[in-house]
Design an enzyme around this catalytic site. Sequence first.
Site, mmCIF file in Angstrom:
data_model
loop_
_atom_site.group_PDB
_atom_site.id
_atom_site.type_symbol
_atom_site.label_atom_id
_atom_site.label_comp_id
_atom_site.label_asym_id
_atom_site.label_seq_id
_atom_site.Cartn_x
_atom_site.Cartn_y
_atom_site.Cartn_z
ATOM 1 N N SER A 136 30.738 40.922 39.402
ATOM 2 C CA SER A 136 30.984 39.838 40.345
ATOM 3 C C SER A 136 30.048 40.045 41.530
ATOM 4 O O SER A 136 30.086 41.092 42.174
ATOM 5 C CB SER A 136 32.448 39.899 40.789
ATOM 6 O OG SER A 136 32.680 38.995 41.841
ATOM 7 N N LYS A 162 29.034 36.970 37.498
ATOM 8 C CA LYS A 162 29.813 35.938 38.182
ATOM 9 C C LYS A 162 29.205 35.790 39.562
ATOM 10 O O LYS A 162 28.955 36.786 40.256
ATOM 11 C CB LYS A 162 31.264 36.399 38.237
ATOM 12 C CG LYS A 162 32.138 35.780 39.303
ATOM 13 C CD LYS A 162 33.600 36.081 39.001
ATOM 14 C CE LYS A 162 34.360 36.469 40.248
ATOM 15 N NZ LYS A 162 35.776 36.771 39.957
ATOM 16 N N LYS A 164 29.557 34.171 43.322
ATOM 17 C CA LYS A 164 30.452 33.533 44.285
ATOM 18 C C LYS A 164 29.747 32.293 44.810
ATOM 19 O O LYS A 164 28.550 32.351 45.157
ATOM 20 C CB LYS A 164 30.746 34.490 45.444
ATOM 21 C CG LYS A 164 31.601 35.680 45.033
ATOM 22 C CD LYS A 164 33.030 35.266 44.770
ATOM 23 C CE LYS A 164 33.894 36.472 44.412
ATOM 24 N NZ LYS A 164 35.274 36.080 44.103
ATOM 25 N N ASP A 189 32.576 31.440 40.898
ATOM 26 C CA ASP A 189 33.911 31.587 41.489
ATOM 27 C C ASP A 189 33.860 31.083 42.927
ATOM 28 O O ASP A 189 33.104 31.600 43.752
ATOM 29 C CB ASP A 189 34.325 33.068 41.469
ATOM 30 C CG ASP A 189 35.740 33.300 41.984
ATOM 31 O OD1 ASP A 189 36.437 32.321 42.314
ATOM 32 O OD2 ASP A 189 36.157 34.486 42.057
ATOM 33 N N GLU A 216 35.516 29.171 38.246
ATOM 34 C CA GLU A 216 36.768 29.818 38.655
ATOM 35 C C GLU A 216 37.255 29.286 39.999
ATOM 36 O O GLU A 216 36.499 29.234 40.969
ATOM 37 C CB GLU A 216 36.515 31.341 38.728
ATOM 38 C CG GLU A 216 37.732 32.163 39.110
ATOM 39 C CD GLU A 216 37.452 33.681 39.074
ATOM 40 O OE1 GLU A 216 36.420 34.094 38.502
ATOM 41 O OE2 GLU A 216 38.271 34.434 39.630
ATOM 42 N N ASP A 241 42.542 31.646 39.215
ATOM 43 C CA ASP A 241 42.743 32.978 39.777
ATOM 44 C C ASP A 241 43.888 32.850 40.794
ATOM 45 O O ASP A 241 45.065 32.988 40.444
ATOM 46 C CB ASP A 241 41.418 33.478 40.391
ATOM 47 C CG ASP A 241 41.525 34.830 41.091
ATOM 48 O OD1 ASP A 241 42.622 35.396 41.168
ATOM 49 O OD2 ASP A 241 40.489 35.340 41.598
ATOM 50 N N LYS A 265 44.820 39.328 37.201
ATOM 51 C CA LYS A 265 44.623 40.483 38.082
ATOM 52 C C LYS A 265 45.948 41.206 38.207
ATOM 53 O O LYS A 265 46.960 40.598 38.537
ATOM 54 C CB LYS A 265 44.181 40.031 39.481
ATOM 55 C CG LYS A 265 42.738 39.596 39.557
ATOM 56 C CD LYS A 265 42.341 39.291 40.984
ATOM 57 C CE LYS A 265 40.915 38.734 40.999
ATOM 58 N NZ LYS A 265 40.550 38.176 42.299
ATOM 59 N N GLY A 293 39.304 41.677 39.162
ATOM 60 C CA GLY A 293 39.441 42.884 39.969
ATOM 61 C C GLY A 293 39.482 42.572 41.444
ATOM 62 O O GLY A 293 39.210 41.443 41.871
HETATM 63 O O1 OSB Z 1 38.171 36.078 43.438
HETATM 64 O O2 OSB Z 1 37.812 37.552 41.984
HETATM 65 C C1 OSB Z 1 37.897 37.229 43.173
HETATM 66 C C2 OSB Z 1 36.931 40.223 45.343
HETATM 67 C C3 OSB Z 1 37.691 40.007 46.460
HETATM 68 C C4 OSB Z 1 38.460 38.880 46.527
HETATM 69 C C5 OSB Z 1 38.502 37.973 45.449
HETATM 70 C C6 OSB Z 1 37.757 38.205 44.307
HETATM 71 C C7 OSB Z 1 36.932 39.342 44.282
HETATM 72 C C8 OSB Z 1 36.052 39.632 43.175
HETATM 73 C C9 OSB Z 1 35.731 41.052 42.933
HETATM 74 O O3 OSB Z 1 35.471 38.780 42.538
HETATM 75 C C10 OSB Z 1 35.824 41.458 41.524
HETATM 76 C C11 OSB Z 1 35.534 42.925 41.434
HETATM 77 O O4 OSB Z 1 36.460 43.768 41.551
HETATM 78 O O5 OSB Z 1 34.348 43.252 41.281
HETATM 79 MG MG MG Z 2 38.345 34.892 41.724
#
Ligand code: OSB
Ligand code: MG
Length: 393
Positions: A136, A162, A164, A189, A216, A241, A265, A293
């Site tokens: 991510s 992934k 953001k 995401d 996402e 999520d 999660k 995660g």
């Molecule tokens: O939306 O998945 C999410 C991290 C902090 C808050 C929200 C998210 C995330 C991640 C991190 O995408 C995923 C990871 O542990 O690498």
């Molecule tokens: Mg997410």
Amino acid sequence: MRIVEASLHLVRLPLVHAFQTSSHRKTHLDHILVRLVEESGAEGWGEIASPSDPFYCPETTETCWHIAERYLLPSVVDAVWEHPAELPRLWRKVRGNRFAMAGVDAAGWALWSETRGVPLAKALGGTRSEVVAGVSLGIEPTYDALLDQVRRQVDAGYPRVKLKIAPGWDTEPVRLVREAFPDLAIHVDANGAYGETAEELAVLRGLDDFGLLMIEQPFAPRNLVAHAALQRGVRTPVCLDESVDTIDDLRTALALGAGRVLNIKVSRMGGLTAAVAAHDLAREHGVDVWCGGMHEFGIGRAANVALSSLPGFTLPSDVSASAKYYARDVVQPEVVADQGVVRVPDGPGLGHTVDAAFIGENRLKETTITAPATSARRGSPPAAGPATAGSAA
Ligand code: OSB
Ligand code: MG
């Protein structure tokens, strides 16, 4: 099994690379590690991986500390139980606060599987010996910096990334990454950053042209209706999520057709017990799941790997190697990935040794609750309030 001691350890670790989502930017993380000890002296560790600010979910590190210290630990200390799936019943009066619950629940699973001599993955019903991880990637200061990050992770062998996204950082970065990596599995995401204006909906629908693995959480957590409407209008699977905190949320999402994929999660759903239940229900309904995660330290990361070994986890996880996040982790060996593949440990419990000395060196505070020497309480939860609590800075 009777828990005679429970403690919380607030630990700070620096991130090797700062992470920015649609709502916040982080250079280090403070997670609360939970240690449960049973009569024989065996211990189990879990992780409360709450963000420090209430931007991903309503909880914060401080609310988690409060709920765990005041309600959750007192409910498990001195209780007699046979199986970790019973633990959530001990704190059934507590609403919400699932990140806090998750750490205590997972510690119970680690303790139980350790004392039974079975790998945590097997205890949960896992069937895989290896799981596939993606990465991510946060929002970067520039497109070049993002392309650089993608290149790094592709070179490390991760099979999917992934990205953001947020309004203003969406079509263009996705287009650039797709152009540079035509065959890469890409997923986006938004962490709920989009509304339903015509412009925002046009951007989201436009993402359909990039052959993404999924979109996402485009809309706010409770806006399941908007997710269902978008899913009807795009080929790309919509993934939930933040919208799914409980099994009841998942039932609502399934009834509405609010997404074709679910990010499970452990933290968001309140523990491994709930995560397994979500997996089972999604699977019954033909919804693909994958393990998300929260930048877990090694303890939560090992629990995520174990969960990912269940048969319904058919898509790459966000559970990358420890080294993507931390220079040194709280477990030995740390979690490693080879070409994006993480081996599921076959030793008892978590399958990693908790590095208590390193935890001690990075601890900001701790608190311990101990059971009275003799009594063993059966079934009913105690009145709310700490039993014997001692705090040390
Ligand atoms: O939306 O998945 C999410 C991290 C902090 C808050 C929200 C998210 C995330 C991640 C991190 O995408 C995923 C990871 O542990 O690498
Ligand atoms: Mg997410």
